[in-house]
Design a protein around this motif. Structure first.
Motif, PDB file in Angstrom:
ATOM      1  N   ALA A  21      23.146 -20.580  -6.952  1.00 48.66           N
ATOM      2  CA  ALA A  21      24.537 -21.033  -6.829  1.00 48.66           C
ATOM      3  C   ALA A  21      25.341 -19.890  -6.221  1.00 48.66           C
ATOM      4  O   ALA A  21      24.985 -18.721  -6.351  1.00 48.66           O
ATOM      5  N   ASN A  22      26.413 -20.223  -5.537  1.00 46.53           N
ATOM      6  CA  ASN A  22      27.293 -19.235  -4.908  1.00 46.53           C
ATOM      7  C   ASN A  22      26.531 -18.315  -3.953  1.00 46.53           C
ATOM      8  O   ASN A  22      26.545 -17.095  -4.103  1.00 46.53           O
ATOM      9  N   PRO A  23      25.856 -18.884  -2.950  1.00 46.43           N
ATOM     10  CA  PRO A  23      25.026 -18.059  -2.068  1.00 46.43           C
ATOM     11  C   PRO A  23      25.835 -16.977  -1.330  1.00 46.43           C
ATOM     12  O   PRO A  23      26.888 -17.253  -0.772  1.00 46.43           O
TER      13      PRO A  23
ATOM     14  N   GLN B 169      31.570 -20.220  -3.105  1.00 51.36           N
ATOM     15  CA  GLN B 169      31.480 -20.638  -4.497  1.00 51.36           C
ATOM     16  C   GLN B 169      31.040 -22.095  -4.480  1.00 51.36           C
ATOM     17  O   GLN B 169      31.792 -22.978  -4.062  1.00 51.36           O
ATOM     18  N   HIS B 170      29.793 -22.352  -4.886  1.00 50.35           N
ATOM     19  CA  HIS B 170      29.216 -23.692  -4.797  1.00 50.35           C
ATOM     20  C   HIS B 170      28.178 -23.860  -5.896  1.00 50.35           C
ATOM     21  O   HIS B 170      27.333 -22.998  -6.095  1.00 50.35           O
ATOM     22  N   GLN B 171      28.202 -24.989  -6.565  1.00 54.78           N
ATOM     23  CA  GLN B 171      27.353 -25.222  -7.725  1.00 54.78           C
ATOM     24  C   GLN B 171      25.863 -25.318  -7.380  1.00 54.78           C
ATOM     25  O   GLN B 171      25.025 -24.937  -8.194  1.00 54.78           O
ATOM     26  N   MET B 172      25.481 -25.837  -6.214  1.00 55.71           N
ATOM     27  CA  MET B 172      24.094 -25.939  -5.757  1.00 55.71           C
ATOM     28  C   MET B 172      23.225 -26.739  -6.738  1.00 55.71           C
ATOM     29  O   MET B 172      22.643 -26.191  -7.675  1.00 55.71           O
TER      30      MET B 172
ATOM     31  N   THR C 137      33.659 -28.756  -8.721  1.00 57.45           N
ATOM     32  CA  THR C 137      34.809 -28.158  -8.057  1.00 57.45           C
ATOM     33  C   THR C 137      34.582 -28.097  -6.546  1.00 57.45           C
ATOM     34  O   THR C 137      33.456 -28.137  -6.066  1.00 57.45           O
ATOM     35  N   THR C 138      35.675 -27.990  -5.818  1.00 55.52           N
ATOM     36  CA  THR C 138      35.600 -27.857  -4.367  1.00 55.52           C
ATOM     37  C   THR C 138      35.052 -26.478  -4.010  1.00 55.52           C
ATOM     38  O   THR C 138      35.534 -25.471  -4.540  1.00 55.52           O
ATOM     39  N   PRO C 139      34.034 -26.416  -3.129  1.00 56.59           N
ATOM     40  CA  PRO C 139      33.489 -25.109  -2.726  1.00 56.59           C
ATOM     41  C   PRO C 139      34.560 -24.220  -2.097  1.00 56.59           C
ATOM     42  O   PRO C 139      35.433 -24.691  -1.365  1.00 56.59           O
ATOM     43  N   ILE C 140      34.500 -22.929  -2.422  1.00 52.98           N
ATOM     44  CA  ILE C 140      35.472 -21.970  -1.914  1.00 52.98           C
ATOM     45  C   ILE C 140      34.736 -20.887  -1.120  1.00 52.98           C
ATOM     46  O   ILE C 140      34.015 -20.080  -1.704  1.00 52.98           O
ATOM     47  N   PRO C 141      34.887 -20.877   0.227  1.00 45.92           N
ATOM     48  CA  PRO C 141      34.245 -19.837   1.029  1.00 45.92           C
ATOM     49  C   PRO C 141      35.118 -18.590   1.132  1.00 45.92           C
ATOM     50  O   PRO C 141      36.345 -18.680   1.142  1.00 45.92           O
TER      51      PRO C 141
END
Length: 108
Positions: A71-73, A27-30, A2-6
């Motif tokens: 993930a999701n730092p 929101q990022h899979q990392m 998915t596209t990262p969501i800040p």
């Protein structure tokens, strides 16, 4: 993927010289680059490797992130309200993609 969501959480206004808290998450899979897929091929590393916050165009906070970050730092830090201005937030990913948010703050 998915596209990262800040996202950020900051007050809309702060009294002059008061310290305020900034909360930032993306929101990022990392992907660490250490895992393999079902065929045994290495999954390429893809992490958020840098976060920068600017206040009125000046860099006020920076974090370099590495494989051990989840993930999701999530980052939390404090700033002093000195003047009205724009808070600029940017997250950089391996490969050069950048995700940004802006928030104007009013100092009373």
């Amino acid at each position: 993927m998915t596209t990262p969501i800040p996202r950020v959480m900051v007050p809309g206004s702060v009294a002059k010289n008061d310290v305020f808290t900034v909360k930032a998450i993306i929101q990022h899979q990392m992907e660490t680059g250490l895992r393999t897929d079902s065929t045994g091929k290495t999954i390429p590393r893809k992490i958020i490797n840098q976060f920068v916050c600017r206040y009125g165009g000046l860099e006020v906070f920076r974090a370099d992130l590495h494989e051990a970050v989840s993930a999701n730092p999530f980052l939390e830090f404090n700033l002093r309200a000195t003047e009205n201005g724009r808070l600029e937030f940017s997250w950089r990913e391996d490969g050069g993609a950048t995700y940004s948010l802006f928030h104007d703050i009013v100092v009373t």
